[in-house]
Design an enzyme around this catalytic site. Structure first.
Site, PDB file in Angstrom:
ATOM      1  N   PHE A   1       2.512   6.687   1.959  1.00  0.00           N
ATOM      2  CA  PHE A   1       3.773   7.248   1.497  1.00  0.00           C
ATOM      3  C   PHE A   1       3.580   8.247   0.358  1.00  0.00           C
ATOM      4  O   PHE A   1       4.507   8.913  -0.058  1.00  0.00           O
ATOM      5  CB  PHE A   1       4.704   6.133   0.997  1.00  0.00           C
ATOM      6  CG  PHE A   1       4.960   5.067   2.016  1.00  0.00           C
ATOM      7  CD1 PHE A   1       5.562   5.374   3.219  1.00  0.00           C
ATOM      8  CD2 PHE A   1       4.604   3.759   1.769  1.00  0.00           C
ATOM      9  CE1 PHE A   1       5.803   4.389   4.164  1.00  0.00           C
ATOM     10  CE2 PHE A   1       4.844   2.762   2.700  1.00  0.00           C
ATOM     11  CZ  PHE A   1       5.440   3.085   3.899  1.00  0.00           C
ATOM     12  N   SER A   2       2.360   8.337  -0.170  1.00  0.00           N
ATOM     13  CA  SER A   2       2.121   9.108  -1.383  1.00  0.00           C
ATOM     14  C   SER A   2       2.152  10.605  -1.127  1.00  0.00           C
ATOM     15  O   SER A   2       1.856  11.091  -0.039  1.00  0.00           O
ATOM     16  CB  SER A   2       0.758   8.725  -1.964  1.00  0.00           C
ATOM     17  OG  SER A   2       0.419   9.546  -3.049  1.00  0.00           O
TER      18      SER A   2
ATOM     19  N   PRO B   1       0.812  -1.228   0.000  1.00  0.00           N
ATOM     20  CA  PRO B   1       0.000   0.000   0.000  1.00  0.00           C
ATOM     21  C   PRO B   1       0.837   1.266   0.000  1.00  0.00           C
ATOM     22  O   PRO B   1       1.790   1.402   0.771  1.00  0.00           O
ATOM     23  CB  PRO B   1      -0.818  -0.122   1.286  1.00  0.00           C
ATOM     24  CG  PRO B   1      -0.931  -1.583   1.511  1.00  0.00           C
ATOM     25  CD  PRO B   1       0.382  -2.159   1.042  1.00  0.00           C
ATOM     26  N   CYS B   2       0.460   2.173  -0.867  1.00  0.00           N
ATOM     27  CA  CYS B   2       1.277   3.373  -1.053  1.00  0.00           C
ATOM     28  C   CYS B   2       0.640   4.625  -0.481  1.00  0.00           C
ATOM     29  O   CYS B   2       1.287   5.656  -0.410  1.00  0.00           O
ATOM     30  CB  CYS B   2       1.561   3.588  -2.544  1.00  0.00           C
ATOM     31  SG  CYS B   2       0.069   3.824  -3.547  1.00  0.00           S
ATOM     32  N   GLN B   3      -0.620   4.583  -0.065  1.00  0.00           N
ATOM     33  CA  GLN B   3      -1.293   5.809   0.329  1.00  0.00           C
ATOM     34  C   GLN B   3      -0.588   6.518   1.483  1.00  0.00           C
ATOM     35  O   GLN B   3      -0.546   7.739   1.544  1.00  0.00           O
ATOM     36  CB  GLN B   3      -2.746   5.515   0.704  1.00  0.00           C
ATOM     37  CG  GLN B   3      -3.622   6.758   0.789  1.00  0.00           C
ATOM     38  CD  GLN B   3      -3.801   7.445  -0.548  1.00  0.00           C
ATOM     39  OE1 GLN B   3      -3.583   6.853  -1.597  1.00  0.00           O
ATOM     40  NE2 GLN B   3      -4.172   8.700  -0.528  1.00  0.00           N
TER      41      GLN B   3
END
EC number: 2.1.1.37
Length: 376
Positions: free
Chosen positions: A79-80, A75-77
Site C-alpha cells: 500500500f506504500s 504489512p504496508c509495502q
C-alpha cells in the site's frame, strides 16, 4: 489489572510497547515471521514471536487465548507510496488483512487497533480502504472510530479522519499513517457505543523534542559521512529530476536556512529513507579524509546520513519507550544485527508516542463503555 492483548505482524514490538507504556495492557500472544525482527523482539521482550498468523495452527492458538484487544500493524509495502501499490492484488501481503479479519471473527476481541501507511486510504481510488472498513463495520459488526453508520446500513466517513502525523505528537518526523480503532458492538451496550467520541487523538500535549536538531547525536562515527563521489551522484540525480519537473532526490532536512527542521518519513526500505533525510553536520578536519569502505574521500560539505540511533529516537524507541525509573535507556539491538536491518526495523515500525496516545484513547473509551472486565 491490565487488559490482555495479542500482537500481530509485530515487527520489533513498537505497537505492543506503546500500549504497555500506559501500564494497563499485558501481551499474551505475538506473531511475526521476519527472522531479524523476531530476534530483536525476543531480545527486547524475552519472548520469541515466531508465529505465522496465516496458518490454521495459529488461528486455533489465538482462539484458545483469552484477550480483550487485538493489535496489528499489517504489512504496508503493498500500500506504500514507495511500494508496488498493488493493495489486495498482492497475494502474499494484501491478503494478510483478511487473515487478521478471520482471527477477529473467530476470537471477537472487544477492541481492535490496526495501523498502516497513509496511502492505504487512497489506494485504488479508495476502494481498498472501503473494503477494509466495510469488512470491519458491516461483516464483523465493529464500531470503527471515524465512521457513521447510516439508517440504511451504509457507511459515511472521510479518509482524513483516519490519518495522523507523527510530527503532531511531539516527534520531528513527517510521518502520516492510517490508524483504525474499533469496538465490538456485540459485546458493549449499543447506547454506550453510540456515545463514544468519533475522532482519533490529534496531538500529544508535551513534545519529546523541540525540532530535529535536538535529536541529532554529536561526533558521530565518520562512516556516516557521505563520500564525495556518492554525494556528487546524488546532486546530479536531483538535477536531472528537477529538469523533468519532479521533486525527487536527496534532501538535507536540517539545512541552516530551515528554522524548525523536521525529518521526512523513515522508510522500511532504508536506503531511500536515508537519502531524503541527509544531515548538515560540518566538522573540522574531516573533508577529504579517506575512510575504509568508501571509494572516494569524504565530502567537503559536512553532509552525512542519520544514524540508526537517531532513527530510533524519531520512532520513540531510543530515549523514550524503554527508559527505566532512573532514566537509564534499556533499548538495544541484539548482537549481530547489521545497520541495514536496524534502519529497516525502525522504518518498518510505528512512532511509539503516537500509538501510546491511541492506547490511552482506547482506555478512555473502555471507561465510557463501562463494566469492562480486566484480567482476573
Amino acid at each position: 489489572m491490565p487488559y490482555r492483548m495479542i500482537d500481530l505482524c509485530a515487527g520489533i514490538g513498537g505497537i505492543r510497547k506503546s500500549f504497555e507504556l500506559t501500564g494497563q495492557f499485558v501481551n499474551v500472544l505475538s506473531s511475526e515471521i521476519d527472522r531479524y525482527a523476531c530476534t530483536t523482539y525476543e531480545h527486547l521482550f524475552g519472548e520469541n514471536p515466531r508465529n505465522d498468523l496465516t496458518t490454521e495452527e495459529f488461528k486455533r492458538q489465538a482462539e484458545k487465548v483469552q484477550f480483550e484487544v487485538l493489535l496489528a500493524g499489517f504489512p504496508c509495502q503493498t500500500f506504500s507510496r514507495v511500494g508496488l501499490g498493488e493493495g489486495f492484488e498482492n497475494e502474499e501481503k494484501g491478503k494478510i488483512f483478511f487473515h487478521i479479519a478471520e482471527i477477529i471473527r473467530r476470537t471477537r476481541p472487544q477492541a481492535i487497533f490496526l495501523e498502516n501507511v497513509d496511502h492505504l486510504v487512497t489506494r485504488d481510488k479508495g476502494k481498498t480502504f472501503k473494503a477494509i472498513i466495510e469488512k470491519l463495520e458491516i461483516d464483523l459488526n465493529y464500531k470503527i472510530i471515524g465512521t457513521i453508520k447510516n439508517t440504511d446500513g451504509s457507511l459515511s466517513y472521510h479518509r482524513r479522519n483516519f490519518i495522523r502525523n507523527s510530527r503532531d505528537f511531539g516527534v520531528p518526523q513527517n510521518r502520516p499513517r492510517t490508524y483504525i480503532i474499533g469496538f465490538d458492538r456485540g459485546f458493549f451496550d449499543q447506547d454506550a457505543v453510540s456515545r463514544l467520541p468519533n475522532d482519533l487523538p490529534e496531538r500529544r500535549a508535551e513534545p519529546l523534542y523541540g525540532n530535529l536538531n535536538t535529536v541529532l547525536e554529536p561526533n558521530v562515527e565518520l562512516k556516516y559521512y557521505m563520500s564525495s563521489g556518492y554525494f556528487e551522484t546524488l546532486i546530479r540525480h536531483r538535477e536531472r529530476q528537477a529538469k523533468k519537473g519532479y521533486g525527487f532526490g536527496y534532501r538535507i532536512v536540517n539545512a541552516p536556512e530551515i528554522e524548525n527542521p523536521v525529518a521526512n518519513t523513515l522508510l522500511a526500505t532504508g536506503g531511500s529513507g536515508r537519502e531524503r533525510n541527509l544531515i548538515y553536520d560540518p566538522r573540522d578536519g574531516i573533508a577529504g579524509m579517506e575512510i575504509r569502505g568508501k571509494k572516494t574521500p569524504l565530502n567537503d560539505k559536512g553532509i552525512r546520513v542519520m544514524t540508526p540511533t537517531e532513527w530510533g529516537k524519531l520512532q520513540g524507541f531510543v530515549n523514550y519507550a524503554f527508559l527505566d525509573e532512573n532514566g537509564i535507556d534499556g533499548f538495544s539491538f541484539p548482537d549481530g544485527i547489521p545497520n541495514i536491518q536496524r534502519y529497516k526495523q525502525f522504518g518498518n515500525s510505528v512512532t511509539i508516542p503516537v500509538v501510546e496516545q491511541m492506547a490511552l484513547f482506547i482506555l478512555d473509551c473502555f471507561e465510557r463503555l463501562g463494566n469492562f472486565p480486566p484480567v482476573d
